[in-house]
Design a protein around this motif. Structure first.
Motif, mmCIF file in Angstrom:
data_model
loop_
_atom_site.group_PDB
_atom_site.id
_atom_site.type_symbol
_atom_site.label_atom_id
_atom_site.label_comp_id
_atom_site.label_asym_id
_atom_site.label_seq_id
_atom_site.Cartn_x
_atom_site.Cartn_y
_atom_site.Cartn_z
ATOM 1 N N ALA A 82 6.847 2.124 -11.586
ATOM 2 C CA ALA A 82 7.734 1.676 -11.760
ATOM 3 C C ALA A 82 8.624 1.558 -12.914
ATOM 4 N N ARG A 83 7.385 1.265 -14.176
ATOM 5 C CA ARG A 83 7.285 1.087 -14.941
ATOM 6 C C ARG A 83 8.540 2.047 -16.413
ATOM 7 N N GLU A 84 7.861 3.650 -15.520
ATOM 8 C CA GLU A 84 8.844 4.343 -16.069
ATOM 9 C C GLU A 84 10.140 5.041 -14.900
ATOM 10 N N GLY A 85 10.486 3.795 -14.835
ATOM 11 C CA GLY A 85 12.201 4.248 -13.769
ATOM 12 C C GLY A 85 12.087 5.125 -12.635
ATOM 13 N N LYS A 86 10.340 5.425 -11.978
ATOM 14 C CA LYS A 86 11.008 5.725 -10.712
ATOM 15 C C LYS A 86 11.149 4.732 -9.818
ATOM 16 N N LYS A 87 11.542 5.220 -8.391
ATOM 17 C CA LYS A 87 11.624 4.088 -7.860
ATOM 18 C C LYS A 87 10.461 4.059 -6.366
ATOM 19 N N VAL A 88 9.696 3.298 -6.299
ATOM 20 C CA VAL A 88 8.131 3.281 -5.781
ATOM 21 C C VAL A 88 7.959 2.407 -4.172
ATOM 22 N N LEU A 89 7.681 3.221 -3.972
ATOM 23 C CA LEU A 89 6.922 2.298 -2.283
ATOM 24 C C LEU A 89 5.466 2.854 -2.338
ATOM 25 N N LEU A 90 4.987 1.328 -1.717
ATOM 26 C CA LEU A 90 3.244 1.248 -1.897
ATOM 27 C C LEU A 90 2.851 0.675 -0.219
ATOM 28 N N VAL A 91 1.869 1.858 0.046
ATOM 29 C CA VAL A 91 1.987 1.562 1.621
ATOM 30 C C VAL A 91 0.457 1.064 1.653
ATOM 31 N N ASP A 92 0.301 0.104 1.652
ATOM 32 C CA ASP A 92 -1.073 -1.047 2.275
ATOM 33 C C ASP A 92 -1.861 -0.557 3.463
ATOM 34 N N ALA A 93 -2.405 0.758 3.252
ATOM 35 C CA ALA A 93 -3.513 0.893 4.897
ATOM 36 C C ALA A 93 -4.286 0.382 5.272
ATOM 37 N N ASP A 94 -4.941 -0.779 4.171
ATOM 38 C CA ASP A 94 -6.298 -1.088 3.831
ATOM 39 C C ASP A 94 -6.233 -2.136 4.972
ATOM 40 N N PRO A 95 -6.926 -2.721 6.588
ATOM 41 C CA PRO A 95 -6.432 -3.915 6.172
ATOM 42 C C PRO A 95 -7.336 -5.370 5.425
ATOM 43 N N GLN A 96 -8.153 -4.709 4.215
ATOM 44 C CA GLN A 96 -8.276 -6.484 3.506
ATOM 45 C C GLN A 96 -7.076 -6.552 3.187
ATOM 46 N N ALA A 97 -6.156 -5.315 3.040
ATOM 47 C CA ALA A 97 -4.501 -6.262 2.299
ATOM 48 C C ALA A 97 -5.205 -7.082 1.093
ATOM 49 N N ASN A 98 -6.186 -5.887 -0.137
ATOM 50 C CA ASN A 98 -6.085 -6.285 -1.423
ATOM 51 C C ASN A 98 -4.800 -5.668 -1.738
ATOM 52 N N ALA A 99 -3.799 -5.150 -1.805
ATOM 53 C CA ALA A 99 -3.268 -4.348 -2.623
ATOM 54 C C ALA A 99 -1.706 -5.290 -2.266
ATOM 55 N N SER A 100 -1.267 -5.742 -0.870
ATOM 56 C CA SER A 100 -0.504 -6.642 -0.424
ATOM 57 C C SER A 100 -0.684 -8.327 -1.420
#
Length: 253
Positions: A28-46
Motif C-alpha cells: 500500500a505504501r508503494e501505491g498499490k491498492k491492497v485487500l488483506l483477507v484474514d483467514a485465520d480464526p485467531q484473527a491476529n491480522a485483524s
C-alpha cells in the motif's frame, strides 16, 4: 485485476501473520491498492491492524458460510489504500460447516471474485493448518508465499505443504504457483541463520526471495498498537525489510 497471494505454512510461529500484515502495508505504501483477507480464526491480522473484532456484523466467516457478499465485510484500515476482510473466532467451526456445502473448495474464490477488479493485490493470511479454509485460500490464489524461519528444523513440514500445493494444482487450481520462500527471523549475528538461508537456497534456488526478514523488536511491538511496523516505526529494520520485500514482489511482476 488483483493478483491473489496466500501466505501459508502449517508450521506455527514462522512469521506468517507478521508477513501478511506488513507486506500488505508495504505494498500500500508503494501505491498499490491492497485487500488483506484474514483467514485465520485467531484473527491476529485483524487485531494487528487495529480492528475491534468483538463487534463486527460481517467477517470472512459470514462470507464463507452465510453467503454474505465480500463488500459489506470489507473494512478500511488506518493505512491508505489498505482494506481488510476481518476474521472471527467462529471461523474455527467453519471447516465443519463447509463440509456440507456444494463445491466447498471454491467458496473463497467465489467470495473474492466480485471485488478482485478493485485491487492490485489481495493477500490472504492462512491459518497454521492445511485444513479446508487453507485449501480454499490456495484454490483462490494465483500464488503462495511460504515463510521459513531461520532456525533449526526450518524445512520441517515444508514437504507436506508442497504436496498439498501439488494436489491443489492437479485437482483444483492448475495456475497456482509458488511466489517464493521468505526467510524470516534472520539474525545476522548467528551462523545458524546464514546456514539455514543457504540450505533453503540450495533446495529452492530462485524461488527464495533475496529479501530476508531480520529479527526486530519493532515487529513484535507494532501489533499491540494496532499498527503495521511501517506505521509504527518506518525507520526500523523490520519496516525496511518489508518495504524491500514489497518492491521485490512488484518487480517480479
Amino acid at each position: 485485476m488483483a493478483k491473489i497471494i496466500s501466505i501459508a505454512n502449517q508450521k506455527g510461529g514462522v512469521g506468517k501473520t507478521t508477513s501478511a500484515i506488513n507486506l500488505a502495508a508495504a505494498l500500500a505504501r508503494e501505491g498499490k491498492k491492497v485487500l488483506l483477507v484474514d483467514a485465520d480464526p485467531q484473527a491476529n491480522a485483524s487485531s494487528g491492524l487495529g480492528i475491534d473484532i468483538s463487534n463486527l456484523e460481517s467477517t470472512l466467516y459470514e462470507c464463507l458460510i452465510s453467503g454474505v457478499d465480500a463488500k459489506p465485510a470489507i473494512l478500511h484500515t488506518g493505512v491508505k489504500k489498505l482494506d481488510i476482510i476481518p476474521s472471527h473466532i467462529d471461523l474455527v467451526g467453519a471447516e465443519i460447516e463447509m463440509l456440507g456445502l456444494e463445491d466447498r473448495e471454491n467458496i473463497m474464490k467465489r467470495v473474492l471474485q466480485p471485488v478482485r477488479s478493485e485491487y492490485d493485490y489481495i493477500i490472504i493470511d492462512c491459518s497454521p493448518s492445511l485444513g479446508l479454509i487453507t485449501v480454499n485460500a490456495l484454490t483462490a490464489s494465483d500464488s503462495v508465499i511460504i515463510p521459513v524461519q531461520a532456525e533449526f528444523f526450518a524445512l520441517e513440514g515444508i514437504a507436506k505443504l508442497l504436496n498439498t500445493i501439488k494436489i491443489i494444482k492437479s485437482q483444483l487450481n492448475p495456475a497456482l504457483q509458488i511466489e517464493g520462500f521468505l526467510v524470516t527471523m534472520y539474525d545476522s549475528r548467528l551462523r545458524l541463520s546464514s546456514q539455514v538461508y543457504d540450505e533453503v537456497k540450495k533446495h529452492f534456488g530462485k524461488l527464495v526471495f533475496n529479501t530476508v526478514i531480520t529479527r526486530n523488536v519493532r515487529l513484535s511491538e507494532a501489533p499491540s498498537h494496532g499498527l503495521s511496523v511501517i506505521d509504527y516505526d518506518k525507520s526500523s529494520k523490520g519496516a525496511q525489510n518489508y518495504i524491500s520485500l514489497a518492491k521485490e514482489l512488484i518487480k517480479r511482476g
